[in-house]
Every structure is written in C-alpha cells, then in structure tokens.
Motif scaffolding. Structure first.
Motif, short mmCIF file in Angstrom:
data_model
loop_
_atom_site.label_atom_id
_atom_site.label_comp_id
_atom_site.label_asym_id
_atom_site.label_seq_id
_atom_site.Cartn_x
_atom_site.Cartn_y
_atom_site.Cartn_z
N ALA A 1 -17.71 -1.42 1.16
CA ALA A 1 -18.89 -1.42 2.02
C ALA A 1 -19.67 -2.71 1.84
CB ALA A 1 -19.78 -0.23 1.70
N CYS A 2 -20.44 -3.06 2.84
CA CYS A 2 -21.29 -4.26 2.79
C CYS A 2 -22.40 -4.05 1.76
CB CYS A 2 -21.88 -4.53 4.17
SG CYS A 2 -22.90 -6.04 4.22
N ASN A 3 -22.67 -5.10 0.97
CA ASN A 3 -23.72 -4.97 -0.05
C ASN A 3 -25.13 -5.09 0.55
OD1 ASN A 3 -23.74 -7.71 0.47
ND2 ASN A 3 -23.68 -8.33 -1.67
N HIS A 4 -25.24 -5.24 1.86
CA HIS A 4 -26.55 -5.25 2.52
C HIS A 4 -26.89 -3.89 3.14
CE1 HIS A 4 -27.30 -9.83 3.03
NE2 HIS A 4 -27.11 -9.48 1.79
N TYR A 5 -26.23 -2.83 2.62
CA TYR A 5 -26.54 -1.47 3.06
C TYR A 5 -27.99 -1.18 2.68
CZ TYR A 5 -26.43 3.60 3.30
OH TYR A 5 -26.70 4.91 3.59
N PRO A 6 -28.81 -0.54 3.46
CA PRO A 6 -28.56 0.16 4.72
C PRO A 6 -28.73 -0.71 5.98
CG PRO A 6 -30.74 0.71 3.97
CD PRO A 6 -30.14 -0.24 2.95
N GLN A 7 -29.11 -1.99 5.83
CA GLN A 7 -29.25 -2.83 7.03
C GLN A 7 -27.89 -2.98 7.74
OE1 GLN A 7 -30.49 -3.86 3.98
NE2 GLN A 7 -32.64 -3.43 4.40
N CYS A 8 -26.83 -3.13 6.97
CA CYS A 8 -25.48 -3.23 7.54
C CYS A 8 -24.66 -2.07 7.01
CB CYS A 8 -24.83 -4.56 7.15
SG CYS A 8 -23.14 -4.73 7.76
N ARG A 9 -24.06 -1.30 7.88
CA ARG A 9 -23.31 -0.10 7.48
C ARG A 9 -21.80 -0.27 7.67
NH1 ARG A 9 -26.51 4.66 7.06
NH2 ARG A 9 -28.69 4.20 7.37
N TYR A 10 -21.31 -1.49 7.54
CA TYR A 10 -19.88 -1.73 7.73
C TYR A 10 -19.10 -1.17 6.53
CZ TYR A 10 -15.52 -4.01 8.97
OH TYR A 10 -14.22 -4.24 9.32
N VAL A 11 -18.04 -0.42 6.81
CA VAL A 11 -17.23 0.24 5.78
C VAL A 11 -15.75 0.10 6.12
CG1 VAL A 11 -16.69 2.45 4.69
CG2 VAL A 11 -19.03 1.93 5.29
N LEU A 12 -14.93 -0.12 5.08
CA LEU A 12 -13.47 -0.12 5.22
C LEU A 12 -12.90 0.85 4.20
CD1 LEU A 12 -12.68 -3.94 5.47
CD2 LEU A 12 -12.47 -2.26 7.29
N ASN A 13 -11.83 1.55 4.56
CA ASN A 13 -11.18 2.47 3.64
C ASN A 13 -10.00 1.85 2.92
OD1 ASN A 13 -12.85 4.71 4.05
ND2 ASN A 13 -11.81 5.19 5.95
N PHE A 14 -9.63 0.62 3.31
CA PHE A 14 -8.51 -0.08 2.68
C PHE A 14 -8.99 -1.43 2.15
CE2 PHE A 14 -6.67 2.82 5.76
CZ PHE A 14 -5.74 3.49 4.97
N THR A 15 -8.24 -2.01 1.21
CA THR A 15 -8.64 -3.25 0.56
C THR A 15 -8.75 -4.39 1.57
OG1 THR A 15 -7.42 -2.52 -1.39
CG2 THR A 15 -8.04 -4.84 -1.31
N PRO A 16 -9.92 -5.06 1.62
CA PRO A 16 -10.11 -6.17 2.55
C PRO A 16 -9.43 -7.44 2.04
CG PRO A 16 -12.11 -5.82 1.31
CD PRO A 16 -11.16 -4.74 0.89
N VAL A 17 -8.94 -8.24 2.99
CA VAL A 17 -8.33 -9.53 2.69
C VAL A 17 -9.12 -10.58 3.46
CG1 VAL A 17 -6.21 -10.91 2.87
CG2 VAL A 17 -6.07 -8.46 2.40
N ASN A 18 -9.47 -11.67 2.77
CA ASN A 18 -10.34 -12.69 3.36
C ASN A 18 -9.57 -13.61 4.30
OD1 ASN A 18 -12.80 -13.85 3.76
ND2 ASN A 18 -12.85 -14.99 1.85
N GLU A 19 -9.04 -13.04 5.38
CA GLU A 19 -8.35 -13.78 6.44
C GLU A 19 -8.82 -13.25 7.79
OE1 GLU A 19 -4.05 -13.98 6.35
OE2 GLU A 19 -4.05 -13.86 4.16
N SER A 20 -8.96 -14.14 8.75
CA SER A 20 -9.35 -13.71 10.09
C SER A 20 -8.12 -13.23 10.85
CB SER A 20 -10.00 -14.86 10.86
OG SER A 20 -11.21 -15.22 10.25
N CYS A 21 -8.34 -12.31 11.76
CA CYS A 21 -7.24 -11.80 12.59
C CYS A 21 -6.84 -12.89 13.60
CB CYS A 21 -7.68 -10.54 13.33
SG CYS A 21 -6.42 -9.88 14.44
#
Length: 180
Positions: free
Chosen positions: A134-154
């Motif tokens: 989850a984003c460390n700026h919660y609750p202002q940003c509520r972005y969540v992922l259930n899988f490990t993020p990789v620092n690459e753009s799609c």
C-alpha cells in the motif's frame, strides 16, 4: 412403542433462553435483541431503560507475555496480543500504559506509488497475516496491490508499476492485460 414425555417441552423452561443477567441500570432481565446493525444485548425494560451492550465484546486477549522484554515507556513486560485488527505487541500495564508496536515492521519497497506519485509502496500485512502493498501516504492515497510491485512502467499502457504474479511480470491495470 414408547411414549413422549411432554414435560420436556414446557414453555417456561425453554432450552434456548440464555441468562444474560439483570440490567445494571434498572434491574430488569437482559435479552438478545436485533437491530439493523446486528444482534446486541438489551434491557427488557426498553423504552423506559436504554441500556445495551455488544453481544460479542471485541476485547484484546494476551496470547503470550514476553518475559524480560521491557516496555520503553513504563518498563513493564511486553506481550503478544490479539485485537480486532490482528496481532500486535503491547504493554501488559494497559490501560495505564498505551504502548503498542507492530509484530512485523513495514518494509519500504522503494517503488513509487503510480497513483499519487508522491509516496512509496510499503509491505503490510492484514489481520489474517496476508501480505499486501500500500502507499505510505494512506489515507490521502488508497492505492493497494496484492502482489509484489516491480519498479518498471508498463510498455503497453504506461502505468508506473508492474507486479510479479507467480513469477510473471504483469500490469496491475485490469483493462491493460500486459504480461511478460
């Protein structure tokens, strides 16, 4: 053929009646009542008496005392406790001391949040022990992922992060469908 003993079914001694005691405010018996938010224990003297309490107390239970590990605030022993949001470490001197800490520290993935573009995604665990990011700026940003993020753009849609799902890099955006 045997006969049924009808005295077992007498209405004044019903097997499903629980004894919740008497109301501390008016002395009348307490019973289970229902509301739109669920069952609760309430006074039979309602509406004259408004006493009620939750059917299930969501109290914290001490699972194990950590002998020899002192609270940094009051020097009492710390304990592993389970509360309504899962397990945590807390002071045994509660309610005098309110010191608590998570069992597992949050780990920063150093992956920028693709939604707010200000925070980082950090590893967290829910009350059942399942890992999420989850984003460390919660609750202002509520972005969540259930899988490990990789620092690459799609490469297809340009979303700022990919996820590692079972060893395969994917775009977390449902509309995109990119897989590598």
């Amino acid at each position: 053929m045997s006969k049924i003993d009808h005295s077992l079914f007498s209405a004044h001694e019903h097997a499903l009646d629980d004894n919740f005691g008497d109301c501390p405010e008016c002395g009348k018996p307490l019973h289970i009542k229902n509301s739109k938010s669920g069952p609760f224990i309430g006074c039979t003297g309602y509406p004259e008496c408004n006493f009620s309490k939750p059917l299930h107390d969501k109290q914290t239970t001490v699972l194990k005392t950590l002998d020899g590990i002192a609270c940094p605030e009051c020097a009492s022993d710390l304990a592993i406790k389970k509360g309504r949001f899962g397990m945590f470490i807390g002071c045994t001197n509660f309610p005098s001391c309110h010191h608590i800490e998570p069992i597992k520290e949050k780990e920063d993935t150093l992956v920028d949040c693709p939604k707010c573009k200000k925070g980082h995604l950090i590893s967290r665990t829910n009350k059942y022990g399942k890992q999420f990011f989850a984003c460390n700026h919660y609750p202002q940003c509520r972005y969540v992922l259930n899988f490990t993020p990789v620092n690459e753009s799609c490469p297809d849609c340009g979303w700022g992060v990919l996820i590692d799902k079972k060893g395969q890099l994917q775009c977390p955006q449902p509309a995109c469908g990119y897989k590598k």
